[in-house]
Design an enzyme around this catalytic site. Structure first.
Site, PDB file in Angstrom:
ATOM      1  N   GLU A 134     -16.649  -7.554 -22.671  1.00 52.39           N
ATOM      2  CA  GLU A 134     -15.941  -6.888 -21.559  1.00 52.39           C
ATOM      3  C   GLU A 134     -16.920  -6.045 -20.734  1.00 52.39           C
ATOM      4  O   GLU A 134     -16.785  -5.934 -19.515  1.00 52.39           O
ATOM      5  CB  GLU A 134     -14.777  -6.041 -22.092  1.00 52.39           C
ATOM      6  CG  GLU A 134     -13.635  -6.918 -22.613  1.00 52.39           C
ATOM      7  CD  GLU A 134     -12.373  -6.152 -22.985  1.00 52.39           C
ATOM      8  OE1 GLU A 134     -12.363  -4.906 -22.954  1.00 52.39           O
ATOM      9  OE2 GLU A 134     -11.372  -6.831 -23.328  1.00 52.39           O
ATOM     10  N   ASP A 174       1.641   7.499   2.329  1.00 51.83           N
ATOM     11  CA  ASP A 174       2.176   7.335   3.679  1.00 51.83           C
ATOM     12  C   ASP A 174       1.074   7.472   4.716  1.00 51.83           C
ATOM     13  O   ASP A 174      -0.022   7.971   4.423  1.00 51.83           O
ATOM     14  CB  ASP A 174       3.304   8.344   3.924  1.00 51.83           C
ATOM     15  CG  ASP A 174       2.856   9.782   3.704  1.00 51.83           C
ATOM     16  OD1 ASP A 174       1.970  10.238   4.440  1.00 51.83           O
ATOM     17  OD2 ASP A 174       3.389  10.445   2.789  1.00 51.83           O
TER      18      ASP A 174
END
Ligand code: DGJ
Length: 730
Positions: free
Chosen positions: A616, A536
């Site tokens: 990777e 928030d």
């Protein structure tokens, strides 16, 4: 001046670049809400209100024999409570005689230069480049000595208006504040929908929308935190509003505790729109001379859909809410050991992870849960913030210097607000945990919650955290919080103050955060609450990035990050590449796609890079370079949602550089179908007068052409494949 006061100090028009907000103190001193919408002039809009006797809507004494004047039908800024407005109230007061009434009338107003502060809570702040303006309206409760101050802050360029309120008890008897929201507004005309972001742990902020009718639309949290389940940010929008169309008003609460947001049509089809601290588990006692402050709500208006609204929120939160050394400085690419080891680690494992990561260009190692006290699983140890030197094979300073010697920064996990019953802290201070005498407390993750309203609890945590951070030269802290609150009882508060615990808890957390950051000003703080349980604007005042979800599945992240993007800048969204099959969903996605999705956030890894194949590892190097290359776009650029989850068989979004010199589209194929249809995406925000080359196919066209014609992909993507497509000015 963005704030215009006219008509003998009774008409207030707040002007931003593209919006206007108007209020009027009428002849009975009721503060009417008249307008919030597209920018207009400063004429008094009272004429928009048409009153008739609607029956069963009574009349205050000031109305005399005028039966059409009713608090039940007037559009107001502070609706009354218990005295004739039957819609939802904003301020509810229980007086010493047991009556429950609040009826505020206008007294005076004052314009102040600069933004206002909210005591003990986050609020938008002024910068050297840009200051807000403040209007303070003072109201008095008709039959008691209770005063109300309404704060309106205006940030002209971002089209932002903030609201907060302070209630002061000037009477000689105590009052109990049973409800006190941050704002209320009655939108006079129109049909609206409420857009909100709901979900659950590891599946946060899914966008939903619902028409606002006479049945109330209400979301909120009574979990003590803003929660995974509903986010404290909603949009009241014109029916059918979309990314580029429709009027919308955003409301985003700078608060990390219980909240409510509601919209409801009244009998006149006016829409009452409200937000603030949830009245459940809330009752604040104010003695003579005491005051209560609400958190700040950040309102913003867009006349042309969600994209503009998001841009306004991104800028205001990034520039005027986020703080600290990393507000603009590039954040280090991190690797976190949580999904790599969980609790099963020692110094050797951590150093091995760090070494491999540093060789691939990763810049910070974050040591997660399990380095302290007795903590080899999640059943014990919380609160004992002392390094487990046996497990770590030495002090934290020693480990830190080894990590630093690799050329990496070093970050550490804490969960300050929690306490395990199996901990030395609990054995010494059981009274420090929130629990109700005579009841066995509800456990979450087998842990209890510390009573953050207590000064001694905060002092203990501050001392422990600053000591460790300073001794070990910690560069970053992940501040976690892994359960909802319950059993909200503090043994230090008198019985009449029992309803204050949840709010005092939040104030305590903010106080500790503020003091901790003041003591360690160069620290990068990442918020976390089991991922996105406290994602928030309030937390963003302390932590410019927040671990957005415990779900690292690249495909689930599409909707989580999509929902997060409506209000919160992309720079605040913690996003990491993890292993496959994914630990939360068991899905396998290409490494490249995991990187491409995480690049739209505060980027990092959550795995042991020693365990991945060489190809990777090469991709990690490419992703590290991409993060640096695109950082200005992802962290400071304009963000556009090009698609919505579930609507097409791909998701796409775009960043445009502030100077419009380049743009980046991320495209992820979410669903494979036989005989696939072409992938075509719109493009937004390029400068119509400039020429841009698409780096994927070399095609050059004007910004105007790209913006209107969009882009068709001349290749077929497999399920979960993705692309980064750059457009550069030529
Ligand atoms: C929840 C967090 O979201 C995870 O990333 C991890 O830090 C765990 N807590 C540790 O307990």
């Amino acid at each position: 001046m963005a704030i215009k006061v006219s008509e003998n100090g009774r008409l207030f028009t707040l002007q931003t670049k593209d919006s206007s907000y108007q209020m009027f103190a009428d002849s009975r001193n009721v503060l009417l809400h008249l307008y919030y919408g597209k920018k207009i002039g400063e004429e008094n809009l009272s004429d928009l209100i048409f009153c008739t006797d609607m029956g069963f809507s009574g009349n205050p004494e000031e109305a005399g024999s005028d039966r059409s004047y009713s608090l039940d039908t007037l559009p107001q800024e502070v609706p009354s409570s218990g005295v004739g407005d039957y819609r939802d109230d904003m301020v509810r007061i229980r007086h010493a005689d047991g009556s429950c009434a609040a009826d505020f009338r206008f007294v005076s107003a004052e314009v102040q230069d600069g933004s206002y502060r909210v005591p003990g809570m986050p609020a938008l702040y002024d910068t050297q480049d840009e200051k807000g303006e403040t209007l303070v309206i003072t109201m008095k409760e008709k039959a008691s000595d209770v005063m109300l101050k309404l704060f309106y802050g205006v940030f002209e360029n971002q089209n932002v208006i903030t609201r907060a309120a302070r209630l002061e008890n000037h009477g000689s008897s105590a009052i109990a504040l049973e409800k006190m929201l941050s704002f209320s507004m009655d939108v006079l005309f129109g049909d609206y929908e409420m857009v909100y972001f709901a979900g659950r742990h590891a599946m946060e902020r899914t966008m939903e929308r619902i028409p606002v009718q006479r049945a109330k639309v209400e979301i909120g949290s009574i979990r003590g935190t803003s929660s995974h389940h509903y986010n404290p940010a909603v949009i009241l929008c014109e029916e059918g509003a979309g990314e580029e169309y429709g009027a919308c008003i955003g409301a985003c609460l700078a608060y990390s505790g219980n909240f409510v947001a509601a919209a409801q049509k009244d009998q006149k089809n006016q829409t009452r729109f409200q937000m603030g601290i949830h009245p459940t588990q809330f009752c604040f006692r104010l003695e003579e001379g005491e005051a209560f402050d609400t958190p700040q709500v950040i309102l913003s208006y867009s006349g042309s859909g969600f994209a503009v609204l998001s841009h306004q929120y991104h800028e205001i939160i990034r520039e005027h809410m986020c703080r600290g050394a990393y507000k603009h400085a590039r954040r280090p690419i991190l690797i976190n050991n949580w999904e790599a080891t969980y609790f099963d680690f020692n110094e050797e494992k951590i150093l091995k992870i760090a070494k491999q990561a540093s060789e691939l260009g990763i810049e910070m190692l974050v040591l997660d849960d399990g380095w302290f006290g007795k903590r080899d699983d999640d059943n014990s140890g919380l609160g004992d913030w002392y390094v487990n030197e046996k497990k770590m094979n030495g002090t934290m300073a020693q480990l830190s210097s080894k990590i630093h010697a690799l050329g990496m920064k070093f970050g550490l996990w804490f969960e300050p607000e929690m306490i395990s019953e199996d901990s030395d802290l609990y054995r010494t201070h059981p009274e420090w945990a929130l629990q109700i005498p005579g009841r066995v407390p509800n456990r979450g993750r087998n842990q209890l919650v510390l009573d953050m309203s207590r000064e001694d609890v905060r002092e203990y945590l501050l001392e422990r955290m600053t000591t460790i951070v300073r001794e070990a030269s910690i560069d970053y802290v992940k501040w976690d919080m892994n359960r909802s609150l319950s059993d909200g009882f503090s043994c230090l508060l008198s019985p009449e103050k029992g309803g204050e615990v949840y709010h005092r808890f939040v104030l305590g957390v903010y106080d500790l955060l503020e003091r901790f950051l003041a003591a360690c000003p160069n620290l990068l703080l990442e918020g976390c609450s089991g991922g996105g349980g406290r994602f928030d604007a309030g937390m963003m005042y302390y932590s410019p990035q927040i671990w957005c979800s415990d779900n690292t599945d690249a495909i689930n992240r599409l909707s989580i990050q999509y929902g997060s993007s409506f209000f919160y800048p992309i720079s605040t969204v913690g996003a990491h590449v993890s292993v496959c099959p994914n630990h939360q969903t068991a899905r396998t996605t290409p490494f490249e796609t995991r990187g491409n999705v995480a690049l739209s956030g505060s980027f990092g890894y959550e795995m042991d890079l020693n365990k991945i194949p060489d190809e990777e590892k090469e991709m990690v190097k490419v992703q590290v370079a991409a993060m640096k290359n695109y950082y200005d776009l992802t962290h400071e650029g304009l963000y556009y949602r090009l698609s919505a989850p579930g609507k097409k068989d791909f998701m796409a979004w775009e960043f445009v550089a502030k100077d419009q010199s380049r743009a980046l589209i991320t495209l992820v194929k979410t669903d494979a179908q036989g005989n696939p249809l072409p992938v075509h995406t719109k493009i937004c925000g390029l400068n119509p007068g400039k020429q841009y080359q698409c780096k994927l196919n070399g095609r050059v066209a004007s910004g105007e052409t790209w913006n209107h014609a969009g882009f068709t992909l001349h290749q077929t993507l497999r399920e979960y494949d993705s692309l980064l497509i750059e457009f550069a000015e030529v």
